[in-house]
Design an enzyme around this catalytic site. Structure first.
Site, PDB file in Angstrom:
ATOM      1  N   LEU A  72      -1.918   4.891  -2.441  1.00 54.92           N
ATOM      2  CA  LEU A  72      -1.406   3.589  -2.858  1.00 54.92           C
ATOM      3  C   LEU A  72      -2.491   2.527  -2.906  1.00 54.92           C
ATOM      4  O   LEU A  72      -2.512   1.693  -3.812  1.00 54.92           O
ATOM      5  CB  LEU A  72      -0.280   3.144  -1.919  1.00 54.92           C
ATOM      6  CG  LEU A  72       1.044   3.907  -2.045  1.00 54.92           C
ATOM      7  CD1 LEU A  72       2.005   3.487  -0.940  1.00 54.92           C
ATOM      8  CD2 LEU A  72       1.674   3.674  -3.413  1.00 54.92           C
ATOM      9  N   TYR A  73      -3.389   2.526  -1.940  1.00 56.33           N
ATOM     10  CA  TYR A  73      -4.464   1.537  -1.950  1.00 56.33           C
ATOM     11  C   TYR A  73      -5.330   1.710  -3.190  1.00 56.33           C
ATOM     12  O   TYR A  73      -5.631   0.743  -3.906  1.00 56.33           O
ATOM     13  CB  TYR A  73      -5.310   1.650  -0.684  1.00 56.33           C
ATOM     14  CG  TYR A  73      -6.465   0.671  -0.653  1.00 56.33           C
ATOM     15  CD1 TYR A  73      -6.232  -0.703  -0.519  1.00 56.33           C
ATOM     16  CD2 TYR A  73      -7.785   1.109  -0.761  1.00 56.33           C
ATOM     17  CE1 TYR A  73      -7.284  -1.610  -0.501  1.00 56.33           C
ATOM     18  CE2 TYR A  73      -8.839   0.211  -0.741  1.00 56.33           C
ATOM     19  CZ  TYR A  73      -8.586  -1.143  -0.604  1.00 56.33           C
ATOM     20  OH  TYR A  73      -9.632  -2.033  -0.592  1.00 56.33           O
TER      21      TYR A  73
END
Length: 322
Positions: free
Chosen positions: A136-137
């Protein structure tokens, strides 16, 4: 020059404000709480009471440039948290900067935007974003950077992204504190012996690059910046911990064991709805077990970038408490 900064109460943003003030710039900084206002004021900036959700053009009134340091950098969180903090937050800062007539927008990006769990060896800015993002990052920082670079307007606002790799130095709130905490708890272990290689970026070198990007660099481009040379994680983290008098243990775990275990733990955490970060995450394990090294030729040629502090000097300063 009047410069507006987001994330000014954080590690990178705080050092940036100090660097801007030393260089003679007038600085205002986003402050979402009284505590943040006190911090940015101490660094030398005039606090602007707002957050990434409420920011508008009036908050940047008079600013000629903006540097966007704020990001959701947690190891753990929901898709909504990462998307709101990194993508929507960046979009709002871009909109506010454009509305205020800001002429130059500098984004603090990351090589992690290109990381999909495989080695990245001596990559430059031609390396593409992954077709499929696993973290996600990485996914949200990549999308944020895309939006920044796409917002470049010939004759209007110029946008650039500065991509450091593994930022370290005084007041670091992530890498060194986490390593020290794990060492104290007895949970620290190398992955594959700590043999993966990494580029690093002392925060002073990053600030130097950001200052250069306020006046140099081609709009719509990303620029890798890093310290000279590369090191193994074992060599670098051992030296980093030693600056605080901590000797890291020699215990090692194969990444082939750690990665599926981290995936299993993450799944359990999400299933039972635990909000705090799990003891292991896939992203952290993948990052620590793969080599990631970057080339800085574009930044050297177009920004005039070169490190202003070497790794050994930076380590010596940390040992001396500076």
């Amino acid at each position: 020059m009047k410069v507006f900064v987001t994330g000014g109460s954080g590690f990178i943003g705080g050092h940036l404000i100090e660097g801007l003030v030393r260089a003679g710039h007038e600085v205002s900084a986003l402050a979402r709480s009284p505590r943040s206002a006190d911090v940015v004021r101490r660094y030398g900036a005039a606090p602007v009471s707002a957050d990434l959700g409420t920011l508008n053009g009036e908050d940047l009134a008079g600013a000629e440039a903006a540097v966007h340091c704020a990001a959701y950098v947690e190891e753990w969180g929901t898709r909504a948290q990462f998307w709101e903090g990194n993508v929507e937050g960046t979009a709002r800062v871009l909109d506010a900067a454009r509305a205020a007539g800001v002429r130059r927008f500098v984004h603090v990006g990351t090589e992690a935007a290109l990381f999909d769990g495989h080695d990245l060896i001596d990559i430059d800015e031609t390396h593409p974003y992954p077709e499929r993002q696993r973290f996600l990052y990485s996914e949200t920082k990549a999308e944020a950077e895309r939006r920044v670079l796409a917002a470049n307007e010939p004759g209007g606002m110029t946008t650039v992204s500065i991509r450091p790799r593994l930022v370290w130095g005084p007041r670091d709130a992530t890498v060194l504190p986490i390593v020290l905490r794990m060492a104290r708890e007895g949970s620290f272990a190398w992955l594959d012996g700590g043999g993966a290689r990494t580029s690093t970026t002392h925060v002073a070198n990053l600030v130097h690059a950001l200052l250069l990007a306020l006046e140099r660099g081609q709009g719509g481009r990303a620029y890798f910046v890093a310290d000279d040379g590369t090191r193994t994680f074992r060599d670098f983290l051992t030296a980093l911990a030693r600056t605080q008098g901590v000797v890291l243990p020699g215990r090692s775990v194969p990444s082939a064991v750690a990665l599926p275990l981290a995936a299993l733990i993450e799944g359990a955490w999400r299933l039972i709805g635990v909000r705090r970060a799990p003891p292991m995450t896939r992203f952290a394990v993948a990052m620590m077990s793969h080599s990631v090294t970057v080339k800085t030729a574009r930044a050297r040629a177009e920004l005039g970038y070169a490190p202003i502090i070497g790794v050994e000097e930076g380590l010596e300063q940390l040992s001396a408490g500076r």
